[in-house]
Design a protein around this motif. Sequence first.
Motif, PDB file in Angstrom:
ATOM      1  N   UNK A  55       0.822  -1.215   0.000  1.00 20.17           N
ATOM      2  CA  UNK A  55       0.000   0.000   0.000  1.00 20.17           C
ATOM      3  C   UNK A  55       0.852   1.259   0.000  1.00 20.17           C
ATOM      4  N   UNK A  56       2.092   1.154   0.451  1.00 19.71           N
ATOM      5  CA  UNK A  56       2.980   2.313   0.477  1.00 19.71           C
ATOM      6  C   UNK A  56       3.700   2.535  -0.847  1.00 19.71           C
ATOM      7  N   UNK A  57       3.551   1.615  -1.793  1.00 20.45           N
ATOM      8  CA  UNK A  57       4.279   1.723  -3.055  1.00 20.45           C
ATOM      9  C   UNK A  57       3.330   1.699  -4.252  1.00 20.45           C
ATOM     10  N   UNK A  58       2.207   2.372  -4.126  1.00 15.98           N
ATOM     11  CA  UNK A  58       1.261   2.444  -5.230  1.00 15.98           C
ATOM     12  C   UNK A  58       1.594   3.575  -6.195  1.00 15.98           C
ATOM     13  N   UNK A  59       2.479   4.494  -5.763  1.00 20.75           N
ATOM     14  CA  UNK A  59       2.928   5.549  -6.675  1.00 20.75           C
ATOM     15  C   UNK A  59       3.729   4.918  -7.807  1.00 20.75           C
ATOM     16  N   UNK A  60       3.817   5.612  -8.919  1.00 25.47           N
ATOM     17  CA  UNK A  60       4.471   5.083 -10.129  1.00 25.47           C
ATOM     18  C   UNK A  60       5.890   4.617  -9.829  1.00 25.47           C
ATOM     19  N   UNK A  85      -1.027  -5.814  -7.023  1.00 25.15           N
ATOM     20  CA  UNK A  85       0.088  -4.864  -7.070  1.00 25.15           C
ATOM     21  C   UNK A  85       0.705  -4.827  -8.469  1.00 25.15           C
ATOM     22  N   UNK A  86       0.918  -6.003  -9.049  1.00 22.85           N
ATOM     23  CA  UNK A  86       1.512  -6.077 -10.386  1.00 22.85           C
ATOM     24  C   UNK A  86       0.571  -5.460 -11.415  1.00 22.85           C
ATOM     25  N   UNK A  87      -0.701  -5.803 -11.362  1.00 24.70           N
ATOM     26  CA  UNK A  87      -1.672  -5.250 -12.316  1.00 24.70           C
ATOM     27  C   UNK A  87      -1.742  -3.732 -12.200  1.00 24.70           C
ATOM     28  N   UNK A  91      -0.678  -1.152 -15.258  1.00 22.89           N
ATOM     29  CA  UNK A  91      -1.593  -0.143 -15.810  1.00 22.89           C
ATOM     30  C   UNK A  91      -0.941   1.232 -15.855  1.00 22.89           C
ATOM     31  N   UNK A  92       0.126   1.422 -15.073  1.00 23.76           N
ATOM     32  CA  UNK A  92       0.865   2.684 -15.072  1.00 23.76           C
ATOM     33  C   UNK A  92       2.101   2.619 -15.975  1.00 23.76           C
ATOM     34  N   UNK A  93       2.165   1.562 -16.794  1.00 24.70           N
ATOM     35  CA  UNK A  93       3.267   1.386 -17.749  1.00 24.70           C
ATOM     36  C   UNK A  93       4.603   1.079 -17.086  1.00 24.70           C
ATOM     37  N   UNK A  94       4.573   0.562 -15.867  1.00 24.23           N
ATOM     38  CA  UNK A  94       5.815   0.079 -15.256  1.00 24.23           C
ATOM     39  C   UNK A  94       6.266  -1.179 -15.978  1.00 24.23           C
ATOM     40  N   UNK A  95       7.568  -1.417 -16.015  1.00 22.80           N
ATOM     41  CA  UNK A  95       8.108  -2.660 -16.555  1.00 22.80           C
ATOM     42  C   UNK A  95       8.003  -3.730 -15.472  1.00 22.80           C
TER      43      UNK A  95
END
Length: 312
Positions: A55-60, A85-87, A91-95
């Motif tokens: 929950x603390x790492x939902x930022x991009x 978390x992965x999904x 959705x934010x275009x993280x690798x």
Amino acid sequence: MMTNQFNLKIVIISYSDHQQTAINGLIDLFNLAEYACNSFKKIQVKVISNDHDFTNFLAKQDVIIIPPCMSGIHTPDNIGEIINFIRHHHSQQSIIAAICVGTFILAETGLLNGKEATTHWLYADTLKKKFPKIIVNKSKLLVDNETLITSGGIMSWVDIGLYIVEKFFGHHIMLKTTQFMNVDPPRDLQNQYMSFFPKLDHNDTAILKAQYWLMNADIHDINVKNLVIQSGLEERTFLRRFKKATKLLPKNYIQNFCIEYAKGLLETTDMPIEQISWNLGYANSSSFRKNFTRITCLTPRDYRNKYKIRSR
């Protein structure tokens, strides 16, 4: 993909029975890559392992890494939180990068459906069976689908790490990192590491009888005709049941068995390649070399040079 951002944000997911060496090694690798950048770029690596961290790492984040597992295929207790978390980050275009059997965790998200992926060659058939919508390529050591990267082999964290460095900071920084680490650049294939493990977990006693005979037979006696005889079945019945039990045609099964035998000779003896070829029943060494190279992606000579046991 070059970037001008100052901080590259990487998150490594820690889960039950993960390979700690991979996590520690990736942290060291990214630290060396930052050093290779002469401090013009910063790489920020965080390891998260519980619901509070998620929950603390939902930022991009730029990269999410799923490390391998020490016990083979593994489903973490908090798989639901990991999948969400992965999904979220996809959705934010993280690798999203999955290493070895970490691909199974990534597969649970459904993001790999319709895409090519890889895992450790030993578990590739299981991945294909469990997730039939994934295009599994067990020959490749690393597969890149832009924002989804998978790799095969428990030590392929090195390849994934270097590949990410190259993706963000370029080929030169990646090469400088390999020089600091005394390792090779990311590898392409895992064929040379594959071993032939006969499928023996079926219940066809006639086929098992033929398989066990082959394991102890003189190499010159190994052929499909003798396998049929040892099974005690009629030939057409044998061919049908053998393919069903082992997932291979008898001729392909024998070919893989013989190449494995040849690898042992190349690793432990100085026997000439022509002699090995003759021992395996090849009419000429060129056919043997062709088949060996097709299966291992190395010539017999290159395989011997790389893997032969040498006295110290």
